[in-house]
Design a protein around this motif. Structure first.
Motif, PDB file in Angstrom:
ATOM      1  N   ASP A  22     -11.902  14.329  -1.823  1.00  0.00           N
ATOM      2  CA  ASP A  22     -12.255  13.117  -0.936  1.00  0.00           C
ATOM      3  C   ASP A  22     -12.214  11.781  -1.484  1.00  0.00           C
ATOM      4  OD1 ASP A  22     -11.748  14.921   1.385  1.00  0.00           O
ATOM      5  OD2 ASP A  22     -13.936  15.446   1.514  1.00  0.00           O
ATOM      6  N   ILE A  23     -12.067  11.926  -2.842  1.00  0.00           N
ATOM      7  CA  ILE A  23     -12.271  10.577  -3.758  1.00  0.00           C
ATOM      8  C   ILE A  23     -11.189   9.808  -4.190  1.00  0.00           C
ATOM      9  CG2 ILE A  23     -13.447   9.739  -5.919  1.00  0.00           C
ATOM     10  CD1 ILE A  23     -15.215  12.250  -5.820  1.00  0.00           C
ATOM     11  N   GLN A  24     -11.125   8.657  -4.131  1.00  0.00           N
ATOM     12  CA  GLN A  24     -10.036   7.711  -4.458  1.00  0.00           C
ATOM     13  C   GLN A  24     -10.664   7.306  -5.870  1.00  0.00           C
ATOM     14  OE1 GLN A  24      -9.067   4.191  -2.065  1.00  0.00           O
ATOM     15  NE2 GLN A  24      -7.138   4.468  -2.595  1.00  0.00           N
ATOM     16  N   LEU A  25      -9.638   7.500  -6.877  1.00  0.00           N
ATOM     17  CA  LEU A  25     -10.063   7.091  -8.179  1.00  0.00           C
ATOM     18  C   LEU A  25      -8.797   5.938  -8.523  1.00  0.00           C
ATOM     19  CD1 LEU A  25     -10.208  10.409  -8.234  1.00  0.00           C
ATOM     20  CD2 LEU A  25     -10.758   9.977 -10.375  1.00  0.00           C
ATOM     21  N   ILE A  26      -9.179   4.607  -8.878  1.00  0.00           N
ATOM     22  CA  ILE A  26      -8.617   3.502  -9.220  1.00  0.00           C
ATOM     23  C   ILE A  26      -8.809   3.076 -10.702  1.00  0.00           C
ATOM     24  CG2 ILE A  26      -7.952   1.097  -8.389  1.00  0.00           C
ATOM     25  CD1 ILE A  26      -9.010   2.218  -5.488  1.00  0.00           C
ATOM     26  N   ASN A  27      -7.814   3.067 -11.244  1.00  0.00           N
ATOM     27  CA  ASN A  27      -7.593   2.426 -12.603  1.00  0.00           C
ATOM     28  C   ASN A  27      -7.531   0.815 -12.244  1.00  0.00           C
ATOM     29  OD1 ASN A  27      -7.011   1.349 -14.995  1.00  0.00           O
ATOM     30  ND2 ASN A  27      -5.881   3.270 -15.742  1.00  0.00           N
ATOM     31  N   GLY A  28      -8.570   0.076 -12.533  1.00  0.00           N
ATOM     32  CA  GLY A  28      -8.717  -1.202 -12.539  1.00  0.00           C
ATOM     33  C   GLY A  28      -8.127  -2.153 -13.510  1.00  0.00           C
ATOM     34  N   TYR A  29      -7.079  -1.552 -14.659  1.00  0.00           N
ATOM     35  CA  TYR A  29      -6.610  -2.059 -15.575  1.00  0.00           C
ATOM     36  C   TYR A  29      -5.897  -3.708 -15.184  1.00  0.00           C
ATOM     37  CZ  TYR A  29      -3.201  -3.260 -19.194  1.00  0.00           C
ATOM     38  OH  TYR A  29      -2.622  -4.101 -20.076  1.00  0.00           O
ATOM     39  N   ASN A  30      -6.228  -4.608 -15.984  1.00  0.00           N
ATOM     40  CA  ASN A  30      -5.696  -6.073 -15.732  1.00  0.00           C
ATOM     41  C   ASN A  30      -6.525  -6.296 -14.296  1.00  0.00           C
ATOM     42  OD1 ASN A  30      -4.448  -8.453 -15.089  1.00  0.00           O
ATOM     43  ND2 ASN A  30      -2.260  -7.709 -15.499  1.00  0.00           N
ATOM     44  N   TYR A  31      -5.946  -6.298 -13.006  1.00  0.00           N
ATOM     45  CA  TYR A  31      -6.751  -6.359 -11.768  1.00  0.00           C
ATOM     46  C   TYR A  31      -6.091  -5.721 -10.528  1.00  0.00           C
ATOM     47  CZ  TYR A  31      -3.511  -9.676  -9.637  1.00  0.00           C
ATOM     48  OH  TYR A  31      -2.341 -10.211  -8.965  1.00  0.00           O
ATOM     49  N   TYR A  32      -6.881  -5.640  -9.768  1.00  0.00           N
ATOM     50  CA  TYR A  32      -6.473  -4.741  -8.532  1.00  0.00           C
ATOM     51  C   TYR A  32      -7.545  -5.120  -7.443  1.00  0.00           C
ATOM     52  CZ  TYR A  32      -5.736  -0.986  -5.277  1.00  0.00           C
ATOM     53  OH  TYR A  32      -5.438  -0.195  -4.107  1.00  0.00           O
ATOM     54  N   ILE A  33      -6.822  -5.271  -6.284  1.00  0.00           N
ATOM     55  CA  ILE A  33      -7.735  -5.653  -5.169  1.00  0.00           C
ATOM     56  C   ILE A  33      -7.891  -4.611  -3.989  1.00  0.00           C
ATOM     57  CG2 ILE A  33      -7.857  -7.219  -2.961  1.00  0.00           C
ATOM     58  CD1 ILE A  33      -6.218  -9.461  -4.576  1.00  0.00           C
ATOM     59  N   LEU A  34      -9.118  -4.156  -4.029  1.00  0.00           N
ATOM     60  CA  LEU A  34      -9.567  -3.077  -3.179  1.00  0.00           C
ATOM     61  C   LEU A  34      -9.713  -3.408  -2.068  1.00  0.00           C
ATOM     62  CD1 LEU A  34     -10.544   0.095  -2.796  1.00  0.00           C
ATOM     63  CD2 LEU A  34     -12.543  -0.657  -4.030  1.00  0.00           C
ATOM     64  N   GLU A  35      -9.215  -2.971  -0.927  1.00  0.00           N
ATOM     65  CA  GLU A  35      -9.689  -3.242   0.564  1.00  0.00           C
ATOM     66  C   GLU A  35     -10.593  -2.039   0.984  1.00  0.00           C
ATOM     67  OE1 GLU A  35      -7.233  -5.323   3.274  1.00  0.00           O
ATOM     68  OE2 GLU A  35      -5.844  -5.693   1.695  1.00  0.00           O
ATOM     69  N   ILE A  36     -11.612  -2.336   1.596  1.00  0.00           N
ATOM     70  CA  ILE A  36     -12.463  -1.085   2.164  1.00  0.00           C
ATOM     71  C   ILE A  36     -12.711  -1.215   3.561  1.00  0.00           C
ATOM     72  CG2 ILE A  36     -14.785  -0.093   1.978  1.00  0.00           C
ATOM     73  CD1 ILE A  36     -15.207  -0.822  -0.870  1.00  0.00           C
TER      74      ILE A  36
END
Length: 195
Positions: free
Chosen positions: A181-195
């Motif tokens: 149930d886990i979302q794994l996100i590689n933040g390399y450079n940049y990423y916009i996460l919406e929760i």
């Protein structure tokens, strides 16, 4: 909520061509490491939101001059607008350094975090990925930590943010993975996460 996740490389789009209107809905920044301290200080100044960070394996300069106005979340939990965020920086040890750890040393850090946290978290922040999940088994310095699975089991984060594996040189680097149930996100450079 929108979170700006940054890691490993300073984005020209953000730093050189900054336009605040492109980031007006960002409520905080989370750095997964290996960024210049001046870059994080720039983000906290220009966006006027909290910046939380962990150390990357190349962040030795933070020992002398940490990012100004930013909050280090190494080995602790912070609460931000209802979210519980925990951090453990560093990478697998491959040539020594203040933010490189053997699996056993990281295991001790993980156990301490679990013992002191006691409650579930929403977001786990690290520099390195978990072993077998977004790491690079063919590169000694880009292998992930097996003990992060204990964070998943005991603290039950719904999101794991990490960096370390660059898209430019790792065929194993992916932006988003799922594990249970886990979302794994590689933040390399940049990423916009919406929760």
């Amino acid at each position: 909520m929108k979170i700006l996740v940054v890691s490993d490389i300073e984005s020209n789009y953000i730093w050189d061509f900054f336009d605040k209107s492109n980031f007006r809905d960002i409520e905080c920044v989370i750095s997964c490491g290996d960024l210049k301290a001046s870059y994080l200080s720039f983000l906290v100044t220009m966006l006027a939101v909290p910046v939380f960070y962990v150390h990357g394996n190349h962040d030795k300069q933070y020992l002398l001059k940490p990012p100004e106005g930013c909050d280090c979340i190494e080995s602790k939990v912070v609460e931000f607008r209802g979210l519980r965020i925990a951090g453990l920086g560093g990478s697998i040890e491959y040539k020594g350094g203040p933010f490189q750890y053997t699996e056993d040393k990281m295991q001790k850090r993980v156990k301490k975090l679990i013992r002191t946290t006691k409650q579930p978290i929403d977001i786990f922040v690290s520099h390195s990925p978990t072993f077998g999940l977004g790491d690079d088994p063919n590169s000694q310095c880009h292998v992930g930590f097996k003990c992060f699975n204990q964070i998943y089991q005991n603290l039950q984060p719904s999101i794991h943010l990490y960096g370390h594996n660059h898209f430019t040189y790792s065929s194993h680097a992916q932006r988003i993975l799922r594990h249970d149930d886990i979302q794994l996100i590689n933040g390399y450079n940049y990423y916009i996460l919406e929760i």
